[in-house]
Design a protein around this motif. Sequence first.
Motif, PDB file in Angstrom:
ATOM      1  N   UNK A   1      26.785 -42.143  -9.070  1.00  0.00           N
ATOM      2  CA  UNK A   1      26.783 -41.059  -8.152  1.00  0.00           C
ATOM      3  C   UNK A   1      26.478 -41.393  -6.604  1.00  0.00           C
ATOM      4  N   UNK A   2      27.388 -41.029  -5.647  1.00  0.00           N
ATOM      5  CA  UNK A   2      27.028 -41.101  -4.431  1.00  0.00           C
ATOM      6  C   UNK A   2      28.311 -40.740  -3.501  1.00  0.00           C
ATOM      7  N   UNK A   3      28.234 -41.450  -2.407  1.00  0.00           N
ATOM      8  CA  UNK A   3      29.401 -40.920  -1.219  1.00  0.00           C
ATOM      9  C   UNK A   3      30.004 -42.207  -0.696  1.00  0.00           C
ATOM     10  N   UNK A   4      31.275 -42.443  -0.577  1.00  0.00           N
ATOM     11  CA  UNK A   4      31.729 -43.681   0.297  1.00  0.00           C
ATOM     12  C   UNK A   4      32.125 -43.179   1.464  1.00  0.00           C
ATOM     13  N   UNK A   5      32.145 -44.117   2.513  1.00  0.00           N
ATOM     14  CA  UNK A   5      32.626 -43.668   3.916  1.00  0.00           C
ATOM     15  C   UNK A   5      33.530 -44.753   4.387  1.00  0.00           C
ATOM     16  N   UNK A   6      34.411 -44.144   5.401  1.00  0.00           N
ATOM     17  CA  UNK A   6      35.512 -45.178   5.976  1.00  0.00           C
ATOM     18  C   UNK A   6      35.302 -45.042   7.491  1.00  0.00           C
ATOM     19  N   UNK A   7      35.200 -45.854   8.431  1.00  0.00           N
ATOM     20  CA  UNK A   7      35.178 -45.668   9.829  1.00  0.00           C
ATOM     21  C   UNK A   7      36.747 -45.876  10.375  1.00  0.00           C
ATOM     22  N   UNK A   8      37.272 -44.863  10.805  1.00  0.00           N
ATOM     23  CA  UNK A   8      38.668 -44.970  11.158  1.00  0.00           C
ATOM     24  C   UNK A   8      38.706 -45.891  12.397  1.00  0.00           C
ATOM     25  N   UNK A   9      37.915 -46.054  13.177  1.00  0.00           N
ATOM     26  CA  UNK A   9      37.909 -46.850  14.276  1.00  0.00           C
ATOM     27  C   UNK A   9      37.724 -48.364  14.035  1.00  0.00           C
ATOM     28  N   UNK A  10      36.768 -48.755  13.315  1.00  0.00           N
ATOM     29  CA  UNK A  10      36.239 -50.076  13.108  1.00  0.00           C
ATOM     30  C   UNK A  10      36.921 -50.665  11.663  1.00  0.00           C
ATOM     31  N   UNK A  11      37.100 -49.795  10.948  1.00  0.00           N
ATOM     32  CA  UNK A  11      37.678 -50.108   9.339  1.00  0.00           C
ATOM     33  C   UNK A  11      36.841 -50.572   8.548  1.00  0.00           C
ATOM     34  N   UNK A  12      35.474 -50.190   8.786  1.00  0.00           N
ATOM     35  CA  UNK A  12      34.390 -50.515   7.828  1.00  0.00           C
ATOM     36  C   UNK A  12      34.162 -49.532   6.449  1.00  0.00           C
TER      37      UNK A  12
END
Length: 467
Positions: free
Chosen positions: A323-334
Amino acid sequence: MEEELAMLRQLIAQLQDLLNRHGSPPPPSPPFHRHQQPFLQLQYHRRDDNHHRWCVLDINDGSADDYCDLVMAAGKSGSFKMLEPSKPPPSKKSRKERNRGKLLGSTDTAEVMEQEIWKEFPEDLFEAVIARLPIATFFRFRTVCRKWNALLDSQSFSQHCAQVPQANPWFYTITHENVNSGAMYDPSLKKWHHPTISSLPTKMIVLPVASSGGLVCFIDIGHRNFYVCNPLTQSFKELPPRSVKVWSRIAVGMTLNGNASSGGYKILWVCCDGEYEVYDSVKKSWIRPGSMPSDIKLPLSLNFRSQAVSIDGTVYFMRSDPEGIMSYNMATGVWKQFIIPAPLHLSDHTLAECGGQIMLAGLLTKNAATCVCIWELQKMTLLWKEVDRMPNIWCLEFYGKHVRMTCLGNKGLLMLSLRSRQMNRLVTYNVKTREWLKVPGCLVPRGRKRQWIACGTAFYPCLTATA
């Protein structure tokens, strides 16, 4: 004659009772005799000291019929007003007639805009004023002249619109009855609109999945083609085919390159096996930045019932196992992953966002009781903290029912669809003010049939956003 005298005595008794309430009683009247003409002794005087008194007035002629037809009404001035015999009382006006009278009275006294003054109004201020009008009002103003209709293509008008603070988001939804056309809800006016986006394909089901900067991203039900559109202005674009042929279910997020749609936008899709791509509107192509980090467990158990939220160029998805959250930074691609245990007895939960804060909305069910709850993510502990609940009087309607919830908008103002076999309710929740409101039913245009909302997304209405 006996009946007429009885009626006359009754009238005199009523007048005496009226005088006893509103002034000093008159002197007693002499007794009536059967063969005497009755006389009514009544006169009103006003003295200089503003006191009232009554004295006798002889009426020596007239029949009992005349006296029985005599009606006296008290006026605000303290005097009596005599109405004509046998004249019917004034009829009560209907509400429509009273409102029409008020409207006519208001237009008579309203100030008239003087042409000599308003013709000198600076031209450069027109755009600043019109940019601050409500969205629905602006579209009525477009019909005034060609110049105002052409404002949507004006660069200076776009700059004025960018200076106006964002109001509450609108909601673009799809109904079960007509999946090929949308219904937009304006929460400020509490009104449904039924736009027709002619450019969207009509031979397949197209669903709204994300939004940013006044633009809404659509995807067909087969997850093959993407479309971007401004529902207000019909600005439309079909995105090029994806380079990766993945037809499984995908999650979609959308962000702006800057603070306005004029700087372009990016769209991210990700599927359960870790494949993902990013579309850049500036480059007009799909980009495959790389592969998923090894520390993220595959396959991804994405919560497709929860739309992604975007904060400062970063897209957040909800997942399970763990259970949790995933994130993606559009500028850095991380990519990043946060393990956050979900609250107990939770179902149909979805992410939300308000002012840069990640929120969670879901159904809390225990035994036969069901309630909608709101949580806030604590940044230090990465735990969910309950901050609000739906009013108990509303939750009583869910008792003993199998209720399902869908979040149709998650940008500061949430729209929640609560349904079971016996009901279908739409409510909005303002995260900032913590206010719950019921949404009026979405009716078929020019009809009375209430439509059931299938899915939707929130978007900030913007007149100058172009796909």
